[in-house]
Design an enzyme around this catalytic site. Structure first.
Site, mmCIF file in Angstrom:
data_model
loop_
_atom_site.group_PDB
_atom_site.id
_atom_site.type_symbol
_atom_site.label_atom_id
_atom_site.label_comp_id
_atom_site.label_asym_id
_atom_site.label_seq_id
_atom_site.Cartn_x
_atom_site.Cartn_y
_atom_site.Cartn_z
ATOM 1 N N HIS A 202 5.288 0.517 -16.256
ATOM 2 C CA HIS A 202 6.416 1.042 -15.477
ATOM 3 C C HIS A 202 7.453 1.702 -16.384
ATOM 4 C CE1 HIS A 202 5.614 -1.722 -11.774
ATOM 5 N NE2 HIS A 202 5.013 -0.548 -11.658
ATOM 6 N N GLU B 182 -6.923 0.346 -12.168
ATOM 7 C CA GLU B 182 -6.580 -0.863 -11.391
ATOM 8 C C GLU B 182 -7.831 -1.700 -11.106
ATOM 9 O OE1 GLU B 182 -3.451 -1.874 -10.692
ATOM 10 O OE2 GLU B 182 -2.173 -0.152 -10.243
ATOM 11 N N HIS C 261 1.777 -3.812 -16.304
ATOM 12 C CA HIS C 261 2.755 -3.052 -15.526
ATOM 13 C C HIS C 261 4.151 -3.069 -16.113
ATOM 14 C CE1 HIS C 261 -0.443 -2.681 -12.625
ATOM 15 N NE2 HIS C 261 0.326 -2.028 -11.776
ATOM 16 N N LYS D 123 2.109 -5.230 0.798
ATOM 17 C CA LYS D 123 3.367 -4.699 0.273
ATOM 18 C C LYS D 123 3.492 -3.248 0.685
ATOM 19 C CE LYS D 123 4.392 -7.355 -3.906
ATOM 20 N NZ LYS D 123 4.609 -7.224 -5.366
ATOM 21 N N GLU E 125 4.515 -13.472 -3.357
ATOM 22 C CA GLU E 125 4.817 -13.392 -4.777
ATOM 23 C C GLU E 125 5.842 -14.423 -5.212
ATOM 24 O OE1 GLU E 125 5.010 -9.503 -6.421
ATOM 25 O OE2 GLU E 125 5.384 -10.243 -8.431
ATOM 26 N N ARG F 43 0.882 -14.406 -7.738
ATOM 27 C CA ARG F 43 0.721 -12.983 -7.486
ATOM 28 C C ARG F 43 1.219 -12.133 -8.654
ATOM 29 N NH1 ARG F 43 1.364 -9.895 -1.652
ATOM 30 N NH2 ARG F 43 1.013 -7.828 -2.485
ATOM 31 N N ASN G 88 0.536 -8.014 -12.140
ATOM 32 C CA ASN G 88 1.367 -7.090 -12.912
ATOM 33 C C ASN G 88 0.875 -6.887 -14.334
ATOM 34 O OD1 ASN G 88 3.111 -6.633 -10.779
ATOM 35 N ND2 ASN G 88 4.315 -8.455 -11.262
ATOM 36 N N HIS H 128 0.039 6.691 -12.713
ATOM 37 C CA HIS H 128 0.253 5.246 -12.735
ATOM 38 C C HIS H 128 -0.884 4.557 -13.490
ATOM 39 C CE1 HIS H 128 1.587 1.318 -11.444
ATOM 40 N NE2 HIS H 128 0.416 1.078 -10.865
ATOM 41 N N LYS I 25 -8.056 -8.989 -5.567
ATOM 42 C CA LYS I 25 -6.692 -8.863 -5.065
ATOM 43 C C LYS I 25 -6.494 -9.752 -3.838
ATOM 44 C CE LYS I 25 -2.677 -6.382 -4.293
ATOM 45 N NZ LYS I 25 -1.983 -5.101 -4.353
ATOM 46 N N ARG J 139 10.840 -3.003 14.892
ATOM 47 C CA ARG J 139 10.728 -4.241 14.100
ATOM 48 C C ARG J 139 9.288 -4.656 13.834
ATOM 49 N NH1 ARG J 139 14.828 -5.482 17.720
ATOM 50 N NH2 ARG J 139 16.894 -5.368 16.791
HETATM 51 N N1 LIG Z 1 1.538 -1.409 -1.967
HETATM 52 C C1 LIG Z 1 0.973 -1.804 -3.078
HETATM 53 O O1 LIG Z 1 0.640 -2.968 -3.260
HETATM 54 C C2 LIG Z 1 0.705 -0.786 -4.156
HETATM 55 C C3 LIG Z 1 -0.123 -1.091 -5.233
HETATM 56 C C4 LIG Z 1 -0.391 -0.096 -6.145
HETATM 57 C C5 LIG Z 1 0.165 1.164 -6.002
HETATM 58 N N2 LIG Z 1 0.978 1.424 -4.964
HETATM 59 C C6 LIG Z 1 1.555 2.759 -4.771
HETATM 60 O O2 LIG Z 1 0.509 3.693 -4.588
HETATM 61 C C7 LIG Z 1 0.973 4.980 -4.987
HETATM 62 C C8 LIG Z 1 -0.075 5.648 -5.798
HETATM 63 O O3 LIG Z 1 -1.252 5.735 -5.026
HETATM 64 P P1 LIG Z 1 -2.308 6.893 -5.270
HETATM 65 O O4 LIG Z 1 -2.650 6.922 -6.705
HETATM 66 O O5 LIG Z 1 -3.388 6.737 -4.268
HETATM 67 O O6 LIG Z 1 -1.411 8.197 -5.048
HETATM 68 P P2 LIG Z 1 -1.426 9.330 -3.912
HETATM 69 O O7 LIG Z 1 -1.453 8.752 -2.572
HETATM 70 O O8 LIG Z 1 -0.295 10.212 -4.260
HETATM 71 O O9 LIG Z 1 -2.800 10.117 -4.184
HETATM 72 C C9 LIG Z 1 -2.987 10.771 -5.399
HETATM 73 C C10 LIG Z 1 -3.285 12.261 -5.186
HETATM 74 O O10 LIG Z 1 -4.607 12.402 -4.654
HETATM 75 C C11 LIG Z 1 -4.588 13.173 -3.476
HETATM 76 N N3 LIG Z 1 -5.673 12.646 -2.653
HETATM 77 C C12 LIG Z 1 -5.701 11.481 -1.986
HETATM 78 N N4 LIG Z 1 -6.914 11.284 -1.459
HETATM 79 C C13 LIG Z 1 -7.662 12.352 -1.780
HETATM 80 C C14 LIG Z 1 -8.998 12.706 -1.522
HETATM 81 N N5 LIG Z 1 -9.830 11.890 -0.867
HETATM 82 N N6 LIG Z 1 -9.445 13.891 -1.984
HETATM 83 C C15 LIG Z 1 -8.635 14.693 -2.705
HETATM 84 N N7 LIG Z 1 -7.366 14.393 -2.988
HETATM 85 C C16 LIG Z 1 -6.888 13.232 -2.536
HETATM 86 C C17 LIG Z 1 -3.214 12.992 -2.935
HETATM 87 O O11 LIG Z 1 -2.845 14.071 -2.108
HETATM 88 C C18 LIG Z 1 -2.369 12.929 -4.186
HETATM 89 O O12 LIG Z 1 -2.102 14.230 -4.639
HETATM 90 C C19 LIG Z 1 2.275 4.746 -5.743
HETATM 91 O O13 LIG Z 1 3.359 5.158 -4.935
HETATM 92 C C20 LIG Z 1 2.328 3.249 -5.960
HETATM 93 O O14 LIG Z 1 3.653 2.732 -5.964
HETATM 94 C C21 LIG Z 1 1.248 0.487 -4.025
HETATM 95 ZN ZN LIG Z 2 -0.429 -0.795 -10.234
#
Ligand SMILES: NC(=O)c1ccc[n+]([C@@H]2O[C@H](COP(=O)([O-])OP(=O)(O)OC[C@H]3O[C@@H](n4cnc5c(N)ncnc54)[C@H](O)[C@@H]3O)[C@@H](O)[C@H]2O)c1
Ligand SMILES: [Zn+2]
Ligand SMILES: NC(=O)c1ccc[n+]([C@@H]2O[C@H](COP(=O)([O-])OP(=O)(O)OC[C@H]3O[C@@H](n4cnc5c(N)ncnc54)[C@H](O)[C@@H]3O)[C@@H](O)[C@H]2O)c1
Ligand SMILES: [Zn+2]
Lengths: 367, 367
Positions: free
Chosen positions: B253, B186, B249, B144, B238, B242, B246, B266, B228, B123
């Site tokens: 999306h 972003e 988005h 999140k 949210e 918040r 978006n 993304h 942020k 938990r």
């Molecule tokens: N929680 C939140 O508030 C929030 C906000 C925005 C996005 N997200 C989520 O984040 C995700 C996308 O994040 P992302 O773009 O970081 O994707 P990711 O974690 O998949 O990374 C993108 C790619 O880069 C590679 N990678 C990561 N770090 C690296 C490094 N230092 N050197 C070489 N390669 C590297 C990864 O292996 C992957 O192939 C989505 O699932 C999205 O829903 C969450």
């Molecule tokens: Zn985003």
């Protein structure tokens, strides 16, 4: 109808206890702001759905609620990630949104499962408990929700408080006797940790409780919920005090872990555990009556007070170790110091617990 | 080293941004009370683990930490319930307890997955983010966490704030160019919703950002995280404000939903979405420059500003409907009113959005 409040600041919520409340669900939902615009989902298990799901759906629909239902298999096996996933799938298919509510209609299994789904869906939507077992007076207060992992119970979960708890005493009339006794074990626990007067009342009214006399049952559940609510409102996230709710559970969980499927209910296991804890309490200086009263209570309730002889002490002790982590032969243990009072001993000797387990194997349950 | 605080009362936490912070992990963990007694678990993905996991493990172990690691496949598919289950299994096998910490070493995928595991395990246990993508400046602030369901993204989750965020700029040097640009989308968004001065700074420093100049990158991530953090600290769950995060988005999306696998990142999808939102803003009375500056920014960042011609408008619109629920042809939509300022329009016309989508299909991305 009895009413009490679980006092948790802006997460406070009421518990309604009474006969026929299922037929007032729509009215109480509306009073607590359940949306008519967003679909709501009822989660139930096969046994409960048979008798109670139809009437609840009908009453909500005729009041204008959009309801969808999912019925899961009865029993602990439904507290799994895969059943959890199917609940989420159903919610998505039915178009539940951020203003939707998930309703748990059933015992602790359904409450924990549906509650965790409500905690996780869109990072948390509204949740209502309609408990249909006596044991669920315990699980419906405090906001602990969870599913199991094959390696550990309740390991995947959240704290997610319901909007309301709606306890219809009439639904308890169909409970199998063994479930009645098992649930009463937790009622008795709430007396033993907090309220000597309530313990006496239980002793005097045991026969009525066992025969499901609505007035007595209503009072017992009201008191049980009140104790739990008081403890939880003082320590929502189990930093300290809340641990007293584990009276009998250290030994009890170990027994459940080593027992074969269906051999011991949760209530039976913790009844034995509480008798063991009382023994330890007396050993450490509590008055003899702590043990005597505890044992007598469970016997009069038809619950076991000893460990079946074929259970292996080593197996019980190693289950306990997995659960609690002894450190240098010491563990945290809830110990009664008087009737209605317990202490958290953070330095309990594993040896003493082991000796107690051995002694419990000699107990026959003859008053 | 830059430092800022996400201000959330007793859930407040610091973000450290600097070069070589991975080598100071043990020191910063200790400063923030990470237990030496309970095992900690590092969650990483295959790409990231290759280069950065070994050094992190070594540095933590030599400081006396008990570490265990799990490496999941790279990419969005790891944000699933089944990978989540394997993370929990690993945590159980390694004996993680209530005082343990789960560390996310990776991008947003690993952050969301590990964060949800930390939220659910017993938990809720402690959680630390070590983001290794630019995009993760967004996902590591705000708490999140979530995994996906085949029918919907991020639908199973929680709010679970980390203890600290530790951003080592050096790790970004190995990021593929496309991930760099996607992450900058972003960063730009955080300028567009909140801070016109920061938008100008980004325009002037775009070349340095694209070449991963540590000083510029450090500042940009510091500013992005600050925006942020400010928004989130005013509206953790949210309720209202918040939602401005978006921007871009709603369309973004929908594009991700209709795009084939790997077709759009993304960041690319929301860049197009922000250009669309700017168009709508101008249509509704914002100065023309809102559209011009937005478009110019994304072009200079090497991001798309139009929808590929073969995308089907009907498919995009119905993806949007599934996501957002039009009510009588109206929807919630974030609209720019000036550079650095947006409004939440709760009554946006679906027709206007549709027309904008059509227009975006004519955009070529030539400056
Ligand atoms: N929680 C939140 O508030 C929030 C906000 C925005 C996005 N997200 C989520 O984040 C995700 C996308 O994040 P992302 O773009 O970081 O994707 P990711 O974690 O998949 O990374 C993108 C790619 O880069 C590679 N990678 C990561 N770090 C690296 C490094 N230092 N050197 C070489 N390669 C590297 C990864 O292996 C992957 O192939 C989505 O699932 C999205 O829903 C969450
Ligand atoms: Zn985003
Ligand atoms: N969340 C908490 O704080 C908390 C506290 C205590 C126990 N629990 C959990 O609660 C669960 C046990 O709860 P339980 O004992 O209610 O189990 P349960 O939900 O499985 O119910 C016991 C049995 O009674 C049946 N049943 C339920 N209501 C009935 C009715 N009105 N008439 C006829 N049959 C009925 C069920 O189908 C089931 O077969 C365990 O999983 C335990 O971990 C949780
Ligand atoms: Zn119990």
């Amino acid at each position: 109808m009895r009413e009490l409040t679980v006092d948790l600041g802006d997460r406070s919520y009421p518990i309604y206890i009474g006969e026929g409340l299922l037929h007032r669900a729509a009215e109480l939902f509306a009073k607590h702001g359940v949306s008519l615009k967003s679909p709501l989902m009822i989660v139930s298990d096969a046994n409960v759905a048979d008798t109670y799901l139809g009437p609840l759906e009908e009453q909500l629909r005729s009041a204008g609620y959009l309801t969808v239902s999912i019925t899961v298999p009865s029993g602990e096996s439904s507290k799994s990630l895969s059943v959890f996933e199917s609940v989420i799938t159903k919610a998505l298919e039915a178009g539940l949104d951020r203003h939707s509510t998930i309703v748990a209609l059933g015992g602790g299994v359904v409450g924990d499962l549906a509650g965790y789904a409500a905690a996780a869906y869109m990072r948390g939507i509204r949740f209502i408990q309609i408990p249909t077992t006596i044991l669920a007076h315990d699980s419906s207060v405090g906001g602990k929700v969870a599913v199991n992992h094959p390696l550990a119970k309740n390991i995947i979960g959240a704290f997610h408080q319901p909007e309301i708890v709606l306890y219809d005493l009439q639904t308890l009339q169909t409970l199998p006797g063994r479930e009645v006794r098992s649930g009463l074990a937790e009622v008795i626990k709430h007396g033993l940790i907090w309220d000597a007067g309530f313990v006496s009342w239980i002793e005097e009214n045991m026969a009525k409780l066992l025969s499901l006399d609505p007035e007595s049952l209503g009072y017992a559940l009201y008191k049980g919920c009140s104790v739990k609510a008081e403890v939880v409102s003082k320590d929502e996230r189990e930093q300290d005090l809340r641990a007293i709710l584990n009276l009998g559970h250290t030994i009890g969980h170990a027994l459940e872990a080593v027992a074969g499927y269906g051999e011991l209910t949760h209530g039976e296991a913790i009844a034995i555990g509480m008798v063991g804890s009382a023994r330890i309490g007396v050993e450490l200086g509590a008055p003899e009556e702590v043990y005597e009263v505890t044992r007598r209570l469970f016997i009069s309730c038809g619950l076991p007070v000893g460990i079946p002889a074929h259970y292996d002490t080593d197996a019980i002790m190693s289950a306990m170790m997995r659960d609690k982590k002894f450190k240098e032969g010491r563990m945290v243990f809830v110990v009664p110091t008087a009737i209605g009072r317990v202490e958290i001993d953070k330095n309990m000797s594993a040896d003493l617990v082991r000796r107690t387990v051995e002694q419990l194997k000699g107990e026959t349950g003859q008053a």
